[in-house]
Design a protein around this motif. Structure first.
Motif, PDB file in Angstrom:
ATOM      1  N   ALA A 134       0.842  -1.196   0.000  1.00  0.00           N
ATOM      2  CA  ALA A 134       0.000   0.000   0.000  1.00  0.00           C
ATOM      3  C   ALA A 134       0.880   1.250   0.000  1.00  0.00           C
ATOM      4  CB  ALA A 134      -0.920   0.004   1.208  1.00  0.00           C
ATOM      5  N   PHE A 135       0.263   2.373  -0.352  1.00  0.00           N
ATOM      6  CA  PHE A 135       0.939   3.670  -0.337  1.00  0.00           C
ATOM      7  C   PHE A 135       0.845   4.273   1.061  1.00  0.00           C
ATOM      8  CE2 PHE A 135       2.708   7.287  -2.489  1.00  0.00           C
ATOM      9  CZ  PHE A 135       2.280   8.379  -1.754  1.00  0.00           C
ATOM     10  N   LEU A 136       1.944   4.839   1.503  1.00  0.00           N
ATOM     11  CA  LEU A 136       2.009   5.413   2.848  1.00  0.00           C
ATOM     12  C   LEU A 136       2.187   6.920   2.776  1.00  0.00           C
ATOM     13  CD1 LEU A 136       2.510   5.247   5.993  1.00  0.00           C
ATOM     14  CD2 LEU A 136       4.947   5.062   5.417  1.00  0.00           C
ATOM     15  N   THR A 137       1.409   7.622   3.574  1.00  0.00           N
ATOM     16  CA  THR A 137       1.666   9.027   3.861  1.00  0.00           C
ATOM     17  C   THR A 137       1.521   9.232   5.354  1.00  0.00           C
ATOM     18  OG1 THR A 137       0.764   9.776   1.741  1.00  0.00           O
ATOM     19  CG2 THR A 137       0.960  11.409   3.472  1.00  0.00           C
ATOM     20  N   ILE A 138       2.504   9.852   5.953  1.00  0.00           N
ATOM     21  CA  ILE A 138       2.410  10.287   7.340  1.00  0.00           C
ATOM     22  C   ILE A 138       2.619  11.791   7.335  1.00  0.00           C
ATOM     23  CG2 ILE A 138       3.313  10.148   9.675  1.00  0.00           C
ATOM     24  CD1 ILE A 138       4.302   7.346   9.090  1.00  0.00           C
ATOM     25  N   ASN A 139       1.601  12.510   7.767  1.00  0.00           N
ATOM     26  CA  ASN A 139       1.657  13.966   7.722  1.00  0.00           C
ATOM     27  C   ASN A 139       2.471  14.543   8.879  1.00  0.00           C
ATOM     28  OD1 ASN A 139       0.092  14.062   5.428  1.00  0.00           O
ATOM     29  ND2 ASN A 139      -1.817  14.298   6.534  1.00  0.00           N
ATOM     30  N   CYS A 140       3.205  15.594   8.545  1.00  0.00           N
ATOM     31  CA  CYS A 140       3.990  16.312   9.549  1.00  0.00           C
ATOM     32  C   CYS A 140       3.960  17.786   9.200  1.00  0.00           C
ATOM     33  CB  CYS A 140       5.425  15.803   9.572  1.00  0.00           C
ATOM     34  SG  CYS A 140       6.544  16.784  10.588  1.00  0.00           S
ATOM     35  N   THR A 141       3.577  18.610  10.148  1.00  0.00           N
ATOM     36  CA  THR A 141       3.655  20.054   9.975  1.00  0.00           C
ATOM     37  C   THR A 141       4.450  20.634  11.134  1.00  0.00           C
ATOM     38  OG1 THR A 141       1.554  20.369  11.119  1.00  0.00           O
ATOM     39  CG2 THR A 141       1.480  20.231   8.720  1.00  0.00           C
ATOM     40  N   TYR A 142       5.003  21.808  10.917  1.00  0.00           N
ATOM     41  CA  TYR A 142       5.865  22.386  11.929  1.00  0.00           C
ATOM     42  C   TYR A 142       5.595  23.868  12.093  1.00  0.00           C
ATOM     43  CZ  TYR A 142       8.649  24.310   8.106  1.00  0.00           C
ATOM     44  OH  TYR A 142       9.047  25.002   7.003  1.00  0.00           O
ATOM     45  N   THR A 143       6.007  24.367  13.227  1.00  0.00           N
ATOM     46  CA  THR A 143       6.025  25.797  13.510  1.00  0.00           C
ATOM     47  C   THR A 143       7.430  26.153  13.957  1.00  0.00           C
ATOM     48  OG1 THR A 143       3.716  25.748  14.238  1.00  0.00           O
ATOM     49  CG2 THR A 143       5.041  27.643  14.902  1.00  0.00           C
ATOM     50  N   ALA A 144       8.027  27.094  13.259  1.00  0.00           N
ATOM     51  CA  ALA A 144       9.396  27.464  13.616  1.00  0.00           C
ATOM     52  C   ALA A 144       9.712  28.835  13.065  1.00  0.00           C
ATOM     53  CB  ALA A 144      10.389  26.441  13.071  1.00  0.00           C
ATOM     54  N   THR A 145      10.610  29.510  13.723  1.00  0.00           N
ATOM     55  CA  THR A 145      11.127  30.761  13.192  1.00  0.00           C
ATOM     56  C   THR A 145      12.406  30.458  12.408  1.00  0.00           C
ATOM     57  OG1 THR A 145      12.320  31.106  15.261  1.00  0.00           O
ATOM     58  CG2 THR A 145      10.168  32.152  15.048  1.00  0.00           C
ATOM     59  N   GLY A 146      12.701  31.293  11.471  1.00  0.00           N
ATOM     60  CA  GLY A 146      13.922  31.102  10.709  1.00  0.00           C
ATOM     61  C   GLY A 146      13.855  29.917   9.775  1.00  0.00           C
ATOM     62  N   TYR A 147      14.964  29.214   9.661  1.00  0.00           N
ATOM     63  CA  TYR A 147      15.105  28.147   8.671  1.00  0.00           C
ATOM     64  C   TYR A 147      15.566  26.848   9.345  1.00  0.00           C
ATOM     65  CZ  TYR A 147      15.044  32.344   5.862  1.00  0.00           C
ATOM     66  OH  TYR A 147      14.698  33.545   5.316  1.00  0.00           O
ATOM     67  N   PRO A 148      14.593  26.114   9.893  1.00  0.00           N
ATOM     68  CA  PRO A 148      14.993  24.876  10.566  1.00  0.00           C
ATOM     69  C   PRO A 148      15.392  23.801   9.566  1.00  0.00           C
ATOM     70  CG  PRO A 148      12.611  24.997  10.438  1.00  0.00           C
ATOM     71  CD  PRO A 148      13.135  26.322   9.891  1.00  0.00           C
ATOM     72  N   SER A 149      16.113  22.821  10.045  1.00  0.00           N
ATOM     73  CA  SER A 149      16.311  21.573   9.299  1.00  0.00           C
ATOM     74  C   SER A 149      15.237  20.588   9.739  1.00  0.00           C
ATOM     75  CB  SER A 149      17.693  20.991   9.581  1.00  0.00           C
ATOM     76  OG  SER A 149      18.706  21.855   9.124  1.00  0.00           O
ATOM     77  N   LEU A 150      14.852  19.717   8.845  1.00  0.00           N
ATOM     78  CA  LEU A 150      13.760  18.785   9.128  1.00  0.00           C
ATOM     79  C   LEU A 150      14.229  17.344   8.960  1.00  0.00           C
ATOM     80  CD1 LEU A 150      10.931  20.660   7.216  1.00  0.00           C
ATOM     81  CD2 LEU A 150      11.400  20.717   9.671  1.00  0.00           C
ATOM     82  N   PHE A 151      13.693  16.476   9.790  1.00  0.00           N
ATOM     83  CA  PHE A 151      14.157  15.096   9.841  1.00  0.00           C
ATOM     84  C   PHE A 151      12.980  14.137  10.019  1.00  0.00           C
ATOM     85  CE2 PHE A 151      18.617  16.199  10.648  1.00  0.00           C
ATOM     86  CZ  PHE A 151      18.486  17.486  11.152  1.00  0.00           C
TER      87      PHE A 151
END
Lengths: 113, 117
Positions: free
Chosen positions: A17-34
Motif C-alpha cells: 500500500a501507499f504510505l503518507t504520514i503527515n507532519c507540519t511544523y512551527t518554527a522561526t527562521g530556517y529549521p532543518s527537518l528530519f
C-alpha cells in the motif's frame, strides 16, 4: 516556541500500500527537518533529512519534501513492506540553536502481509 | 558502523534514590545530548553538552539533573532524587560538529528505560 505536529496513529496498512504520514511544523527562521524511525526494541535511527526549502530527502524508498509555504514535511512511500512496521518521528532542528531536536509525537505504522 | 551505546537497558529504582544513566557516544563526536520519552508522549530534549559544559538545557532539566563526561568516552546523566514522574525512556545522542545550522546528523542510542517505584 518551535513545535512539530504529526498525524496520530496507529496507521495500519496492507503490504504494498501507499504510505503518507503527515507532519507540519512551527518554527522561526530556517529549521532543518528530519524523519527518524524506531523499530521495536531499538533506538531512533535517522531515516532522511532536508535542510532547506524544496529539498527532498529520500532513503529506503521513503521520501519527504521540505515545503516552507505549507510548513510541512510529509513522509511518503509508494509500497510499504511488513519490515517497515515501526514508529516514525518527525523532528526539526531550529536554526542557530545548538543542534537540539524538537520531535513530533510519533506515528506507529503496522504493515500486514 | 559506529554506534551510540547506553547502559543499562532497564533500570528500576525506588523513589528518592539516585540513578546514573550511562552513554558511550561515537568516539570522534563532539556534541552530546540527552532526551527522554515518557510512555505515550513526545521525545523531549533535556540537555546538550559541548566542550565539557552544558550548552543548552530545557525547563525539564532542573537541579535534580546533572551531566558529566568523566573520561574520554562516557557521558552520564545523573538524577539525584528520583520521582515517579521521572519514569521514562532516556535517549543519549551524539553529533560530530558543534556548528549550529549544520547538516550533520545526531545518532541516538537504544535508550535506557527508567522505572521509578
Amino acid at each position: 516556541g518551535d513545535s512539530v505536529t504529526q498525524m496520530e496513529g496507529p496507521v495500519t496498512l496492507s503490504e504494498e500500500a501507499f504510505l503518507t504520514i503527515n507532519c507540519t511544523y512551527t518554527a522561526t527562521g530556517y529549521p532543518s527537518l528530519f524523519w527518524y524511525v524506531q523499530y521495536p526494541g531499538e533506538g531512533l535511527q535517522l531515516l532522511l533529512k532536508a535542510t532547506k526549502a524544496d529539498d527532498k530527502g529520500s532513503n529506503k524508498g521513503f521520501e519527504a519534501t521540505y515545503r516552507k509555504e505549507t510548513t510541512s514535511f510529509h513522509l511518503e512511500k509508494g509500497s510499504v513492506q511488513v519490515s517497515d512496521s515501526a514508529v516514525y518521528f518527525c523532528a526539526l532542528r531550529p536554526y542557530n540553536q545548538g543542534g537540539k531536536l524538537i520531535f513530533g509525537q510519533g506515528t506507529e505504522l503496522s504493515v500486514k502481509p | 558502523e559506529p554506534e551510540v551505546t547506553q547502559t543499562p537497558s532497564h533500570q528500576v529504582t525506588q523513589m528518592g534514590q539516585e540513578v546514573i544513566l550511562r552513554c558511550v557516544p561515537i568516539s570522534n563526536h563532539l556534541y552530546f545530548y540527552w532526551y527522554r520519552q515518557i510512555l505515550g508522549q513526545k521525545v523531549e530534549f533535556l540537555v546538550s553538552f559541548y566542550n565539557n559544559e552544558i550548552s543548552e538545557k530545557s525547563e525539564i532539566f532542573d537541579d535534580q539533573f546533572s551531566v558529566e563526561r568523566p573520561d574520554g568516552s562516557n557521558f552520564t546523566l545523573k538524577i539525584r532524587s528520583t520521582k515517579l514522574e521521572d519514569s521514562a525512556m532516556y535517549f543519549c545522542a551524539s553529533r560530530l560538529y558543534p556548528l549550529a545550522g549544520g547538516t550533520d546528523t545526531q545518532y541516538f542510542g537504544p535508550g535506557t528505560r527508567l522505572t521509578v517505584l
